[in-house]
Design a protein around this motif. Structure first.
Motif, short mmCIF file in Angstrom:
data_model
loop_
_atom_site.label_atom_id
_atom_site.label_comp_id
_atom_site.label_asym_id
_atom_site.label_seq_id
_atom_site.Cartn_x
_atom_site.Cartn_y
_atom_site.Cartn_z
N GLU A 67 1.48 -3.41 11.61
CA GLU A 67 1.55 -4.46 10.37
C GLU A 67 1.22 -3.48 9.21
N LEU A 68 2.12 -3.62 8.33
CA LEU A 68 2.43 -2.74 7.20
C LEU A 68 1.75 -3.53 5.98
N PHE A 69 0.83 -2.92 5.07
CA PHE A 69 0.12 -3.61 3.92
C PHE A 69 0.56 -2.51 3.02
N ALA A 70 1.65 -2.89 2.00
CA ALA A 70 2.09 -1.71 1.08
C ALA A 70 1.71 -2.33 -0.53
N HIS A 71 1.33 -1.21 -1.27
CA HIS A 71 0.87 -1.35 -2.49
C HIS A 71 1.03 -0.31 -3.57
N ASN A 72 1.12 -0.61 -4.58
CA ASN A 72 1.33 0.48 -5.88
C ASN A 72 -0.18 0.91 -6.05
N LEU A 73 -0.25 1.49 -7.11
CA LEU A 73 -1.88 1.95 -7.61
C LEU A 73 -2.60 1.09 -8.09
N THR A 74 -2.06 -0.39 -8.42
CA THR A 74 -2.77 -1.38 -8.85
C THR A 74 -2.62 -2.45 -8.23
#
Length: 240
Positions: A67-74
């Motif tokens: 399970e991938l949870f992808a985010h940028n820096l905010t």
């Protein structure tokens, strides 16, 4: 499914294959807590400043469901806030417990944000919220007392368990959860209350006896005024 490799090796391989240029990555979940089962997956969080927005995606690689949870820096911050509002701090907890797979000097600050939120606890329920929750518990309790079929009773008891577990935790400003995490949160906060709840549920499920479960809910409600029906109102506008 291919033969599983070690979880940390699988996670590092996944990151190097799919996100070689991400700023940071964490491995979280049951494998990190030492609670993995045959059906456990790998929860991987990545922080990539090239992403326009956050997203979630599932994979099967190296013998693992991932399970991938992808985010940028905010983009993780609104999820932190949302989780805290609903008192189920899924992402803050994952970040806090996560093993660092990759870091470019940003993980420490993100982990500090998550830890601060967890340490502060959820916002206290207002008197109005407690009253509403008392009403819903009373309504469900009445359903249990008056149910007609075993099938109905099974579903009512499950709903009642979830509601009373939430009530105990939230009236004590504790984080809660859903499904198995609801029980785990109660066990973490008050092991005796958790054991007693399981016992009264077992008494119903195995012997069709509701008295102990009813007493448990009444005992939980008692410090807050007991059951509530007459006089409860929701959404009524005051006339001028």
């Amino acid at each position: 499914m291919p033969l599983k490799i070690k979880p940390l090796e699988a996670a590092i391989h996944f990151i190097s294959t799919h996100f070689p240029h991400c700023r940071a990555a964490l491995l979280a979940g049951s494998v990190v807590r030492g609670e993995a089962t045959a059906t456990s997956d790998l929860d991987i969080i990545i922080f990539d400043d090239t992403l326009v927005s956050s997203y979630r995606e599932s994979f099967i690689e190296s013998g693992w469901a991932i399970e991938l949870f992808a985010h940028n820096l905010t983009s993780y911050r609104p999820f932190f806030e949302q989780d805290c509002r609903r008192a189920i701090p899924s992402l803050p907890r994952m970040v806090t417990e996560g093993i660092v797979l990759k870091d470019t000097n940003i993980v420490e600050d993100i982990k500090r944000e998550a830890r601060t939120l967890l340490d502060n606890g959820p916002e206290a329920w207002s008197d109005e919220t407690i009253e509403m929750k008392r009403y819903f518990l009373t309504d469900t309790l009445d359903d249990l007392i008056g149910y007609k079929t075993r099938a109905e009773g099974l579903f009512i008891a499950g709903t009642l368990a979830t509601l009373v577990c939430e009530f105990i935790l939230r009236t004590n400003r504790q984080w809660t959860g859903s499904s198995k995490w609801s029980y785990r949160a109660l066990e973490r906060y008050d092991p005796l209350a958790a054991q007693e709840l399981v016992a009264v549920l077992e008494e119903y499920y195995q012997m069709n006896e509701t008295d102990a479960l009813i007493r448990y809910v009444d005992k939980t409600l008692s410090p807050f005024g007991g059951r509530l029906f007459a006089g409860f109102s929701l959404g009524k506008l005051n006339e001028t």
